[in-house]
Design a protein around this motif. Structure first.
Motif, PDB file in Angstrom:
ATOM      1  N   CYS A  15       0.839  -1.195   0.000  1.00 47.03           N
ATOM      2  CA  CYS A  15       0.000   0.000   0.000  1.00 47.03           C
ATOM      3  C   CYS A  15       0.884   1.258   0.000  1.00 47.03           C
ATOM      4  O   CYS A  15       0.656   2.184  -0.791  1.00 47.03           O
ATOM      5  N   ARG A  18       2.702   1.835  -3.304  1.00 47.46           N
ATOM      6  CA  ARG A  18       1.785   2.306  -4.342  1.00 47.46           C
ATOM      7  C   ARG A  18       1.265   3.720  -4.040  1.00 47.46           C
ATOM      8  O   ARG A  18       0.434   4.247  -4.765  1.00 47.46           O
ATOM      9  N   HIS A  19       1.754   4.313  -2.931  1.00 46.25           N
ATOM     10  CA  HIS A  19       1.350   5.659  -2.513  1.00 46.25           C
ATOM     11  C   HIS A  19      -0.153   5.746  -2.256  1.00 46.25           C
ATOM     12  O   HIS A  19      -0.815   6.705  -2.648  1.00 46.25           O
ATOM     13  N   LEU A  20      -0.674   4.712  -1.610  1.00 49.21           N
ATOM     14  CA  LEU A  20      -2.080   4.673  -1.239  1.00 49.21           C
ATOM     15  C   LEU A  20      -2.201   4.805   0.269  1.00 49.21           C
ATOM     16  O   LEU A  20      -1.461   4.160   1.007  1.00 49.21           O
ATOM     17  N   ASP A  21      -3.118   5.631   0.723  1.00 51.39           N
ATOM     18  CA  ASP A  21      -3.394   5.723   2.142  1.00 51.39           C
ATOM     19  C   ASP A  21      -4.171   4.479   2.550  1.00 51.39           C
ATOM     20  O   ASP A  21      -5.206   4.161   1.953  1.00 51.39           O
ATOM     21  N   THR A  25      -7.970   3.677   1.326  1.00 50.03           N
ATOM     22  CA  THR A  25      -8.099   2.539   0.410  1.00 50.03           C
ATOM     23  C   THR A  25      -9.074   1.521   0.972  1.00 50.03           C
ATOM     24  O   THR A  25      -9.956   1.028   0.265  1.00 50.03           O
ATOM     25  N   LYS A  70     -10.292   8.433  -4.905  1.00 50.36           N
ATOM     26  CA  LYS A  70      -9.035   8.434  -4.170  1.00 50.36           C
ATOM     27  C   LYS A  70      -8.728   9.815  -3.588  1.00 50.36           C
ATOM     28  O   LYS A  70      -7.978   9.929  -2.627  1.00 50.36           O
ATOM     29  N   ILE A 159      -5.937  -2.364  -3.182  1.00 50.71           N
ATOM     30  CA  ILE A 159      -4.653  -2.117  -3.839  1.00 50.71           C
ATOM     31  C   ILE A 159      -4.702  -2.626  -5.277  1.00 50.71           C
ATOM     32  O   ILE A 159      -4.298  -1.930  -6.217  1.00 50.71           O
ATOM     33  N   TRP A 162      -6.890  -0.387  -7.511  1.00 48.81           N
ATOM     34  CA  TRP A 162      -6.199   0.837  -7.919  1.00 48.81           C
ATOM     35  C   TRP A 162      -5.175   0.527  -9.016  1.00 48.81           C
ATOM     36  O   TRP A 162      -5.036   1.297  -9.974  1.00 48.81           O
TER      37      TRP A 162
END
Length: 171
Positions: A15, A18-21, A25, A70, A159, A162
């Motif tokens: 996560c 992939r620069h996902l919070d 997410t 997002k 994830i 996205w």
């Protein structure tokens, strides 16, 4: 074989990479999954109509809706308009195809992929609605283990969703 905490740490690391919070997410994916079954089964037998929605600019619009989700932060409320966008995304052939690929990728996530897949399938994708207790009973899982695995499964699914949105062409 990785233990349970190592598995979750790996998902969290993916996560971050992939620069996902993580919380965003999880929240958005959970809402999407909750709406997916409703959209799919309320409109069962209308797959051809859903496929017709996605012609030309329709595909780009769905991608834009999904990417817009997002941008919301934890502090924002997921409003009726966001739920409506998710509902419409869930009615499209695009998301149906993506979900099939994502579920296959979830299943391949070793060593817990089969467990994650089974939780997601029973909790969100079967025509028959099952409560968390029924899913726990079906999978013979203890309550705390089930909720940990369910969170991990939803986060992993998010994830992968996205990734699909970012990498797929919509022409």
């Amino acid at each position: 074989m990785a233990n349970a905490s190592q598995q979750f740490e790996l998902i969290q690391q993916v996560c971050r990479v992939r620069h996902l919070d993580e919380d965003d997410t999880f929240t958005i994916t959970r809402r999407l999954l909750e709406n997916y079954r409703n959209a799919l089964w309320i409109h069962s037998g209308t797959a051809d109509v859903s496929r017709a929605i996605l012609t030309g600019d329709g595909k780009r619009q769905v991608k834009e809706w999904y990417l817009t989700l997002k941008k919301f932060t934890r502090e924002d409320q997921i409003t009726a308009s966001i739920d409506s966008a998710i509902f419409h995304i869930c009615r499209t052939a695009w998301i149906m195809d993506v979900v099939d690929r994502v579920l296959q990728s979830v299943r391949e996530f070793s060593p817990m992929g089969d467990t994650y897949h089974d939780i997601l399938k029973l909790a969100y994708f079967d025509e028959k609605y099952m409560t968390d207790q029924e899913v726990m009973d079906e999978l013979a899982m203890e309550r705390s283990t089930y909720y940990r695995r369910k969170r991990e499964a939803i986060l992993l699914c998010g994830i992968l969703l996205w990734d699909e949105v970012r990498e797929r062409r919509f022409s």
